[in-house]
Design a protein around this motif. Structure first.
Motif, PDB file in Angstrom:
ATOM      1  N   ASP A  59      31.982  37.504  19.349  1.00 38.30           N
ATOM      2  CA  ASP A  59      33.079  36.694  18.819  1.00 38.30           C
ATOM      3  C   ASP A  59      32.570  35.395  18.208  1.00 38.30           C
ATOM      4  OD1 ASP A  59      34.787  38.617  19.841  1.00 38.30           O
ATOM      5  OD2 ASP A  59      35.426  37.419  21.565  1.00 38.30           O
ATOM      6  N   ASP A  60      31.267  35.119  18.332  1.00 43.01           N
ATOM      7  CA  ASP A  60      30.626  33.891  17.860  1.00 43.01           C
ATOM      8  C   ASP A  60      31.281  32.649  18.466  1.00 43.01           C
ATOM      9  OD1 ASP A  60      28.507  32.730  16.540  1.00 43.01           O
ATOM     10  OD2 ASP A  60      29.654  32.361  14.714  1.00 43.01           O
ATOM     11  N   VAL A  61      31.486  32.705  19.775  1.00 46.32           N
ATOM     12  CA  VAL A  61      32.093  31.615  20.537  1.00 46.32           C
ATOM     13  C   VAL A  61      31.064  31.163  21.584  1.00 46.32           C
ATOM     14  CG1 VAL A  61      33.991  30.991  22.088  1.00 46.32           C
ATOM     15  CG2 VAL A  61      34.396  32.568  20.197  1.00 46.32           C
ATOM     16  N   PRO A  62      30.906  29.843  21.800  1.00 53.02           N
ATOM     17  CA  PRO A  62      29.920  29.357  22.766  1.00 53.02           C
ATOM     18  C   PRO A  62      30.165  29.863  24.187  1.00 53.02           C
ATOM     19  CG  PRO A  62      30.674  27.564  21.381  1.00 53.02           C
ATOM     20  CD  PRO A  62      31.561  28.737  21.092  1.00 53.02           C
ATOM     21  N   PHE A  63      29.063  30.199  24.851  1.00 53.05           N
ATOM     22  CA  PHE A  63      29.075  30.695  26.228  1.00 53.05           C
ATOM     23  C   PHE A  63      27.794  30.189  26.887  1.00 53.05           C
ATOM     24  CE2 PHE A  63      28.046  33.734  29.546  1.00 53.05           C
ATOM     25  CZ  PHE A  63      29.281  34.094  30.076  1.00 53.05           C
ATOM     26  N   ALA A  64      27.906  29.579  28.051  1.00 50.40           N
ATOM     27  CA  ALA A  64      26.718  29.078  28.744  1.00 50.40           C
ATOM     28  C   ALA A  64      26.918  29.145  30.245  1.00 50.40           C
ATOM     29  CB  ALA A  64      26.441  27.635  28.334  1.00 50.40           C
ATOM     30  N   VAL A  65      25.796  29.227  30.959  1.00 46.87           N
ATOM     31  CA  VAL A  65      25.795  29.139  32.412  1.00 46.87           C
ATOM     32  C   VAL A  65      25.192  27.787  32.759  1.00 46.87           C
ATOM     33  CG1 VAL A  65      24.888  30.096  34.557  1.00 46.87           C
ATOM     34  CG2 VAL A  65      25.596  31.628  32.704  1.00 46.87           C
ATOM     35  N   ALA A  66      25.960  26.968  33.486  1.00 47.37           N
ATOM     36  CA  ALA A  66      25.514  25.627  33.849  1.00 47.37           C
ATOM     37  C   ALA A  66      25.217  25.542  35.338  1.00 47.37           C
ATOM     38  CB  ALA A  66      26.588  24.607  33.478  1.00 47.37           C
ATOM     39  N   HIS A  88      25.115  31.660  24.636  1.00 44.45           N
ATOM     40  CA  HIS A  88      25.323  31.845  23.197  1.00 44.45           C
ATOM     41  C   HIS A  88      25.908  30.552  22.672  1.00 44.45           C
ATOM     42  CE1 HIS A  88      26.299  33.404  19.312  1.00 44.45           C
ATOM     43  NE2 HIS A  88      27.528  32.959  19.458  1.00 44.45           N
ATOM     44  N   ARG A  89      25.271  30.001  21.663  1.00 50.13           N
ATOM     45  CA  ARG A  89      25.758  28.754  21.061  1.00 50.13           C
ATOM     46  C   ARG A  89      26.264  29.047  19.665  1.00 50.13           C
ATOM     47  NH1 ARG A  89      22.974  23.711  23.240  1.00 50.13           N
ATOM     48  NH2 ARG A  89      23.730  22.851  21.311  1.00 50.13           N
TER      49      ARG A  89
END
Length: 99
Positions: A59-66, A88-89
């Motif tokens: 979807d080209d949407v940011p996803f991160a594990v913090a 994903h940035r």
């Protein structure tokens, strides 16, 4: 705006359906997954995390594990993954991710 999702301490077979539902409800929104509380990660929840990461990338949407806990990071490593592999940035209208 970036949405947040706090992962539970135990990510096992029992937690997988709820985790999937949590991701499904947030699809299409920039998401930061907080792994600070994770004590144990099973294969089924890893599959859900990987699928979510791929869906956000598609979807080209940011996803991160913090803030992955030591246990979470170690469990990921045992299964050949690191928290950065899940990220994903995507561009956020000229803003840096996390602002």
């Amino acid at each position: 705006m970036t949405e947040g999702l706090e992962l539970p301490a135990i990510l096992d077979l029992v937690a997988a359906p709820g985790l999937l539902e949590a991701f499904t409800g947030r699809r299409g929104q920039a998401l930061v997954v907080n792994g600070a509380s994770v004590q144990r990660l099973g294969g089924q929840c890893l599959q859900v995390l990987l699928a979510a990461s791929r869906a956000w990338a598609a979807d080209d949407v940011p996803f991160a594990v913090a803030a992955p806990s030591e246990e979470f990071a170690a469990n990921l490593e045992l299964m050949g993954v690191c928290a950065a592999d899940l990220a994903h940035r995507a561009p956020l209208a000229g803003k840096e991710f996390g602002e």
